[in-house]
Scaffold this motif. Sequence first.
Motif, PDB file in Angstrom:
ATOM      1  N   HIS A  68      -6.336  50.671   5.150  1.00 23.06           N
ATOM      2  CA  HIS A  68      -6.405  49.460   6.158  1.00 23.06           C
ATOM      3  C   HIS A  68      -6.710  49.834   7.383  1.00 23.06           C
ATOM      4  O   HIS A  68      -7.260  48.728   8.082  1.00 23.06           O
ATOM      5  N   PHE A  93     -12.982  48.051   0.233  1.00 26.15           N
ATOM      6  CA  PHE A  93     -11.574  48.886   0.752  1.00 26.15           C
ATOM      7  C   PHE A  93     -12.106  49.644   2.023  1.00 26.15           C
ATOM      8  O   PHE A  93     -11.282  49.934   2.678  1.00 26.15           O
ATOM      9  N   HIS A 150      -7.820  46.533  -4.769  1.00 33.41           N
ATOM     10  CA  HIS A 150      -6.847  47.450  -5.163  1.00 33.41           C
ATOM     11  C   HIS A 150      -6.984  47.829  -6.655  1.00 33.41           C
ATOM     12  O   HIS A 150      -6.082  48.037  -7.419  1.00 33.41           O
ATOM     13  N   HIS A 216       2.259  43.993   0.682  1.00 34.47           N
ATOM     14  CA  HIS A 216       0.983  43.406   0.784  1.00 34.47           C
ATOM     15  C   HIS A 216       0.651  43.152  -0.552  1.00 34.47           C
ATOM     16  O   HIS A 216       1.124  43.919  -1.675  1.00 34.47           O
ATOM     17  N   ALA A 218      -1.123  44.495  -3.086  1.00 36.74           N
ATOM     18  CA  ALA A 218      -1.909  45.634  -3.614  1.00 36.74           C
ATOM     19  C   ALA A 218      -1.811  45.574  -5.132  1.00 36.74           C
ATOM     20  O   ALA A 218      -2.371  46.545  -5.726  1.00 36.74           O
ATOM     21  N   VAL A 236      -4.288  40.863   0.890  1.00 32.26           N
ATOM     22  CA  VAL A 236      -4.504  42.214   0.393  1.00 32.26           C
ATOM     23  C   VAL A 236      -4.827  43.180   1.602  1.00 32.26           C
ATOM     24  O   VAL A 236      -4.863  44.426   1.382  1.00 32.26           O
ATOM     25  N   ASN A 238      -3.016  44.768   4.679  1.00 37.17           N
ATOM     26  CA  ASN A 238      -1.551  44.699   5.223  1.00 37.17           C
ATOM     27  C   ASN A 238      -1.794  44.697   6.926  1.00 37.17           C
ATOM     28  O   ASN A 238      -0.675  44.629   7.543  1.00 37.17           O
ATOM     29  N   ASP A 291      -1.321  52.176  -1.965  1.00 32.41           N
ATOM     30  CA  ASP A 291      -2.765  52.641  -1.383  1.00 32.41           C
ATOM     31  C   ASP A 291      -2.868  54.077  -1.140  1.00 32.41           C
ATOM     32  O   ASP A 291      -3.917  54.486  -0.466  1.00 32.41           O
TER      33      ASP A 291
HETATM   34 ZN   LIG Z   1      -3.952  47.886   0.370  1.00 32.70          ZN
END
Ligand SMILES: [Zn+2]
Length: 322
Positions: A68, A93, A150, A216, A218, A236, A238, A291
């Motif tokens: 992120h 993403f 995610h 977060h 995820a 979604v 962070n 992640d």
């Molecule tokens: Zn994430």
Amino acid sequence: MKPQPTTAGRRLARAIAGGLLALALGPAHGQQPLDVTASFSILGDFVQQVGGERVKVRSLVGADEDAHAFQPRPSDAREIGSAALVVVNGLGFDDWMSRLARSGGYKGTIVVASDGVVTLEMADDHGHDHDHGHKHSHGHKHGSKAIDPHAWQDVGNARQYVANIAAALTAADPAGADTYRANAERYDGELRALDAELRAAFEAIPAERRKVVTSHDAFAYFGRAYGVRFLSPVGVSNNAEPTAKGVARLIRQLKAENIPAVFIENVVDARLIERIRAESGARMGGTLYSDALSGAGGPAASYVQMMRSNLQALQDALRETP
Ligand SMILES: [Zn+2]
């Protein structure tokens, strides 16, 4: 005296034999492995599982790193430019990856590993304000609703990722078709077994105990697949800032619903979760891998190990205390 083949004829015969040998033996015997660049470590593992020795994989966002907040370096663009294949998650993403590949001069296919998965929209009740003006906040917008990226947290989706990656590797390197098919089949069997193991494990935990707080959002796909409710102080991405009001509401909810445990994540600063734990009296459940994989010596060095590690941590925290 027998007629001798010409020098050129012998060279040709030798070249053909050498070529056939190289095809039969694969890249360990002289052929260069296919250079694949993946946006983050979980995708990198999928590519490695399917590609085996025929590929050389590089993940731009490495172990325990946060995709992120990734800030590409100029050298990253140059390296992607020379890749034979680029693999991204998609769903908003890692949009930076496609831009980086193009700016690095990459002309090939950008493989979207999540193609065909059943997506989830982001929930609206994160307890944070939905100001997506933040520089790195993500989520692919469809009209007013954004898609949760995610998707790999549901093993059923991971199987789709692997099928997509196998097809892309085969298209990029047709000589490896048999290898990719065999590796993908073996790995898919492993994923099927993992999926069944996760389902059985959570079914054995009473439904009212299957709820936790994470750093977060995820784990919505994990929650949908395995019947666990995940709450978080942010959305979604962070990088989103939790509001004081949202955090206070989450702490009230933890107490009111007797949510057994809170978890930190390998890619997120633990301080906020620690504060929520202290104020709510919930148990600290440990670390969930969301992640990114762990480093090679860690408990989540591969996707399968990551899912098993998360299962173990959740099981330990959610089991009824004697
Ligand atoms: Zn994430």
